[in-house]
Design a protein around this motif. Structure first.
Motif, PDB file in Angstrom:
ATOM      1  N   UNK A  11       3.357  13.400 -11.452  1.00  0.00           N
ATOM      2  CA  UNK A  11       3.918  12.125 -11.078  1.00  0.00           C
ATOM      3  C   UNK A  11       4.546  12.187  -9.678  1.00  0.00           C
ATOM      4  N   UNK A  12       5.244  13.282  -9.373  1.00  0.00           N
ATOM      5  CA  UNK A  12       5.867  13.441  -8.066  1.00  0.00           C
ATOM      6  C   UNK A  12       4.821  13.566  -6.969  1.00  0.00           C
ATOM      7  N   UNK A  13       3.722  14.261  -7.289  1.00  0.00           N
ATOM      8  CA  UNK A  13       2.657  14.395  -6.298  1.00  0.00           C
ATOM      9  C   UNK A  13       2.029  13.037  -5.995  1.00  0.00           C
ATOM     10  N   UNK A  14       1.839  12.224  -7.026  1.00  0.00           N
ATOM     11  CA  UNK A  14       1.260  10.908  -6.848  1.00  0.00           C
ATOM     12  C   UNK A  14       2.188  10.015  -6.024  1.00  0.00           C
ATOM     13  N   UNK A  15       3.483  10.115  -6.268  1.00  0.00           N
ATOM     14  CA  UNK A  15       4.473   9.354  -5.505  1.00  0.00           C
ATOM     15  C   UNK A  15       4.497   9.813  -4.040  1.00  0.00           C
ATOM     16  N   UNK A  16       4.420  11.104  -3.791  1.00  0.00           N
ATOM     17  CA  UNK A  16       4.401  11.652  -2.435  1.00  0.00           C
ATOM     18  C   UNK A  16       3.139  11.220  -1.688  1.00  0.00           C
ATOM     19  N   UNK A  17       2.002  11.233  -2.346  1.00  0.00           N
ATOM     20  CA  UNK A  17       0.746  10.811  -1.720  1.00  0.00           C
ATOM     21  C   UNK A  17       0.807   9.321  -1.412  1.00  0.00           C
ATOM     22  N   UNK A  74       3.508   7.518  -0.766  1.00  0.00           N
ATOM     23  CA  UNK A  74       4.449   7.314   0.337  1.00  0.00           C
ATOM     24  C   UNK A  74       3.796   7.676   1.670  1.00  0.00           C
ATOM     25  N   UNK A  75       3.037   8.766   1.686  1.00  0.00           N
ATOM     26  CA  UNK A  75       2.329   9.162   2.921  1.00  0.00           C
ATOM     27  C   UNK A  75       1.286   8.113   3.301  1.00  0.00           C
ATOM     28  N   UNK A  76       0.581   7.603   2.290  1.00  0.00           N
ATOM     29  CA  UNK A  76      -0.425   6.573   2.559  1.00  0.00           C
ATOM     30  C   UNK A  76       0.232   5.309   3.135  1.00  0.00           C
ATOM     31  N   UNK A  77       1.336   4.890   2.569  1.00  0.00           N
ATOM     32  CA  UNK A  77       2.042   3.713   3.071  1.00  0.00           C
ATOM     33  C   UNK A  77       2.554   3.921   4.494  1.00  0.00           C
ATOM     34  N   UNK A  78       3.037   5.125   4.789  1.00  0.00           N
ATOM     35  CA  UNK A  78       3.512   5.403   6.148  1.00  0.00           C
ATOM     36  C   UNK A  78       2.368   5.345   7.146  1.00  0.00           C
ATOM     37  N   UNK A  79       1.237   5.945   6.797  1.00  0.00           N
ATOM     38  CA  UNK A  79       0.089   5.933   7.701  1.00  0.00           C
ATOM     39  C   UNK A  79      -0.445   4.515   7.880  1.00  0.00           C
ATOM     40  N   UNK A  80      -0.505   3.753   6.798  1.00  0.00           N
ATOM     41  CA  UNK A  80      -1.014   2.388   6.885  1.00  0.00           C
ATOM     42  C   UNK A  80      -0.044   1.492   7.655  1.00  0.00           C
ATOM     43  N   UNK A  81       1.244   1.683   7.502  1.00  0.00           N
ATOM     44  CA  UNK A  81       2.255   0.874   8.185  1.00  0.00           C
ATOM     45  C   UNK A  81       2.322   1.171   9.674  1.00  0.00           C
ATOM     46  N   UNK A  82       2.006   2.394  10.070  1.00  0.00           N
ATOM     47  CA  UNK A  82       2.060   2.769  11.489  1.00  0.00           C
ATOM     48  C   UNK A  82       0.772   2.450  12.229  1.00  0.00           C
ATOM     49  N   UNK A  83      -0.246   2.038  11.490  1.00  0.00           N
ATOM     50  CA  UNK A  83      -1.524   1.746  12.120  1.00  0.00           C
ATOM     51  C   UNK A  83      -1.378   0.517  13.015  1.00  0.00           C
ATOM     52  N   UNK A  84      -1.952   0.594  14.197  1.00  0.00           N
ATOM     53  CA  UNK A  84      -1.917  -0.502  15.166  1.00  0.00           C
ATOM     54  C   UNK A  84      -2.941  -1.550  14.741  1.00  0.00           C
ATOM     55  N   UNK A  85      -2.486  -2.792  14.619  1.00  0.00           N
ATOM     56  CA  UNK A  85      -3.376  -3.867  14.188  1.00  0.00           C
ATOM     57  C   UNK A  85      -4.238  -4.334  15.358  1.00  0.00           C
ATOM     58  N   UNK A  86      -5.399  -4.880  15.049  1.00  0.00           N
ATOM     59  CA  UNK A  86      -6.301  -5.372  16.089  1.00  0.00           C
ATOM     60  C   UNK A  86      -5.687  -6.573  16.793  1.00  0.00           C
TER      61      UNK A  86
END
Length: 165
Positions: free
Chosen positions: A1-7, A9-21
């Motif tokens: 469960x912790x691994x899934x939560x960590x993955x 959170x990392x996905x959300x950080x990468x998606x949130x930092x992505x520069x929009x077109x």
């Protein structure tokens, strides 16, 4: 469960930092090209007034700085030219005027020119549109140059009119 939560959170950080077109980075400095093509043309000075202006050193320095501003191709060049023009205008204001041009009409138009010059400088520093302040500055410069012509072409003797002895 912790691994899934960590993955997740990392996905959300990468998606949130992505520069929009279509978005531009605010840190990128772009050169904005400026054109004098649709600006008012410079007022011609009467030949008699021009003779007096040629002997006025501060005004000649000021005019050379103004001519440099006319050659500016982008906002960076314009900012440098305006900064130099502010210095030359201060020297012109503190320097002596030729006796024929030592009049309130000339000084007031110079003050109006300085106002629009500072407005243009603020627009450049704020990175806003410089077209309207530039148009106002050039119109004020034309009014100033026209006042030289008016003073030279005025043949009325103010001493006779005001009955000064």
């Amino acid at each position: 469960m912790q691994k899934l939560l960590l993955i997740g959170a990392c996905f959300l950080m990468l998606y949130g930092c992505k520069k929009k077109e279509g978005e531009q980075d605010d840190n990128e400095d772009e050169l904005v090209f400026f054109s004098f093509q649709d600006m008012p043309k410079e007022q011609e000075v009467d030949p008699d007034a021009n003779e007096i202006l040629l002997n006025w050193k501060e005004y000649q320095d000021f005019q050379s700085s103004l001519n440099v501003m006319y050659r500016a191709a982008n906002n960076e060049d314009l900012a440098l030219a305006v900064e130099d023009l502010v210095e030359k205008e201060q020297a012109l204001q503190s320097g002596g005027y030729p006796e024929v041009f030592h009049k309130p009409q000339i000084k007031s138009r110079q003050r109006v020119f300085k106002t629009y010059l500072l407005k243009l400088k603020a627009s450049i520093e704020d990175r806003t549109d410089v077209n309207e302040p530039m148009r106002q500055l050039l119109t004020a410069n034309n009014a100033w140059r026209n006042q030289f012509n008016v003073i030279i072409s005025n043949k009325l003797d103010t001493k006779l009119i005001l009955d000064e002895n």
